[in-house]
Design an enzyme around this catalytic site. Sequence first.
Site, PDB file in Angstrom:
ATOM      1  N   TYR A  10      25.012  -8.141   1.425  1.00 58.05           N
ATOM      2  CA  TYR A  10      24.279  -9.283   0.833  1.00 58.05           C
ATOM      3  C   TYR A  10      23.968  -8.728  -0.580  1.00 58.05           C
ATOM      4  O   TYR A  10      23.043  -7.773  -0.444  1.00 58.05           O
ATOM      5  CB  TYR A  10      23.035  -9.650   1.741  1.00 58.05           C
ATOM      6  CG  TYR A  10      23.468 -10.632   2.886  1.00 58.05           C
ATOM      7  CD1 TYR A  10      24.119 -11.835   2.648  1.00 58.05           C
ATOM      8  CD2 TYR A  10      23.206 -10.064   4.105  1.00 58.05           C
ATOM      9  CE1 TYR A  10      24.241 -12.526   3.822  1.00 58.05           C
ATOM     10  CE2 TYR A  10      23.297 -10.741   5.317  1.00 58.05           C
ATOM     11  CZ  TYR A  10      24.078 -11.867   5.082  1.00 58.05           C
ATOM     12  OH  TYR A  10      24.147 -12.758   6.209  1.00 58.05           O
ATOM     13  N   LYS A  64       2.454   1.567  26.318  1.00 56.83           N
ATOM     14  CA  LYS A  64       2.324   0.106  25.782  1.00 56.83           C
ATOM     15  C   LYS A  64       3.424   0.117  24.874  1.00 56.83           C
ATOM     16  O   LYS A  64       4.271   1.068  24.790  1.00 56.83           O
ATOM     17  CB  LYS A  64       0.988   0.188  24.777  1.00 56.83           C
ATOM     18  CG  LYS A  64       1.076   1.357  23.874  1.00 56.83           C
ATOM     19  CD  LYS A  64      -0.212   1.354  23.206  1.00 56.83           C
ATOM     20  CE  LYS A  64      -0.240   2.616  22.101  1.00 56.83           C
ATOM     21  NZ  LYS A  64      -1.622   2.895  21.762  1.00 56.83           N
TER      22      LYS A  64
HETATM   23  C1  LIG Z   1      -1.623   4.375  21.876  1.00 58.95           C
HETATM   24  C2  LIG Z   1      -2.771   4.930  22.234  1.00 58.95           C
HETATM   25  C3  LIG Z   1      -2.781   6.288  22.739  1.00 58.95           C
HETATM   26  C4  LIG Z   1      -1.734   7.079  22.567  1.00 58.95           C
HETATM   27  O1  LIG Z   1      -1.414   7.374  21.036  1.00 58.95           O
HETATM   28  P1  LIG Z   1      -0.306   8.326  20.598  1.00 58.95           P
HETATM   29  O2  LIG Z   1      -0.576   8.912  19.444  1.00 58.95           O
HETATM   30  O3  LIG Z   1       0.889   7.834  20.836  1.00 58.95           O
HETATM   31  O4  LIG Z   1      -0.521   9.578  21.733  1.00 58.95           O
HETATM   32  C5  LIG Z   1      -4.002   6.595  23.072  1.00 58.95           C
HETATM   33  N1  LIG Z   1      -5.334   6.157  23.311  1.00 58.95           N
HETATM   34  C6  LIG Z   1      -5.213   4.775  22.975  1.00 58.95           C
HETATM   35  C7  LIG Z   1      -6.473   3.988  23.145  1.00 58.95           C
HETATM   36  C8  LIG Z   1      -4.096   4.187  22.225  1.00 58.95           C
HETATM   37  O5  LIG Z   1      -4.175   2.694  22.138  1.00 58.95           O
END
Ligand SMILES: *Cc1c(COP(=O)(O)O)cnc(C)c1O
Length: 350
Positions: free
Chosen positions: A230, A3
């Site tokens: 700035y 993601k």
């Molecule tokens: C993002 C996510 C993960 C992975 O989490 P990490 O801490 O980056 O390993 C696992 N399960 C779900 C449902 C997530 O949204």
Amino acid sequence: MVKADGYGHGCRIMADTLSKLGIQQFGVASVQEGIVLREAGILGQILVMGGIFPWQLKDLIAFNLIPTLSSDAVAHALSQIVPHDRRPYPIHLEVDTGMRRLGFTVEEALALLQSPMMTHTLSCRGLMTHLADADNPDPAFTLDQLSHLETAVLRLRSANVPIPCVHAANTAGILWHPQACLDMVRPGLMLYGYAPVPKREAPIALQPVMTLTTKVVHVKTVEKGEPVSYGGIHRTRRRSRLAVVPIGYAHGYARQLSNKGEVIIHDQRCPIVGRICMDMTIIDVTDASMVKPGDDVIVMGKSEKQEITAYDLATWQESIPYEVLCNLGPHVHRVYEPLANTCDEAGEPG
Ligand SMILES: *Cc1c(COP(=O)(O)O)cnc(C)c1O
């Protein structure tokens, strides 16, 4: 988990590379992210882990994405539109064991899974929960979540509801809670070479995947006592040499790093002075050996003696490595190196 555009690394290349290493299931946050992977030709199973709106279900089916459901309404809406030749449509269910975000209660999950709709149109392929506190050295909350999950599985199975796959572990679960590694795990951050907390010993040696570099685009000398950038929040304390680098908050280089962060030039750490701009940042290079336009700048990464990690950036900007990585937006040009020096388990070149 790919993601947030593969935690800022590029989800297409990440998913493609992971497929070549044998990974067959990918996790994304949204239907849109799943579509991006499908359009890039990713063939494995794609689980949408975030919330889903009813109006996204047509796309979900069209692109063959597996939803993680947390709502009866969405489950019903999906069962209504699954075409006959796609029945039963695979789903995973989330149970809330302590995150208090998405997820059914055990009773709700049981009721849904026993409803006639389930047997006819939907097929539960997995039951999952999300750990809220797995990087805490005190394991109590995680153990409590896992015991709730176990109860849920037992209750469903004793009601003759088949649950082929149970999963809970994120990176922190994988690193520090072996009992959370059930039928499947969901590594995110660790895929990109970081543990959620830097100081805690991890049983797996992780190496940051990403290096962020730029080049000096301009250098100037400024007299003592002059305001910089700035708002003039930095004033030169001496005659100074300043280097401009073409990275700013538009690239995801947080404005909170203003007057705080550092970069590496010529194997030396040099401070950011003044406010970070949209596309530029000013570095004090008075103490670095003769810096000129075109010189390499390491924003995140390693030189011979110095290293700046996503943890360092996170500390300066009061955040976490997750946010540092996934903020790096599409303006940052990505260059991928082949996995030349890695080996798979059998010792064959990857
Ligand atoms: C993002 C996510 C993960 C992975 O989490 P990490 O801490 O980056 O390993 C696992 N399960 C779900 C449902 C997530 O949204």
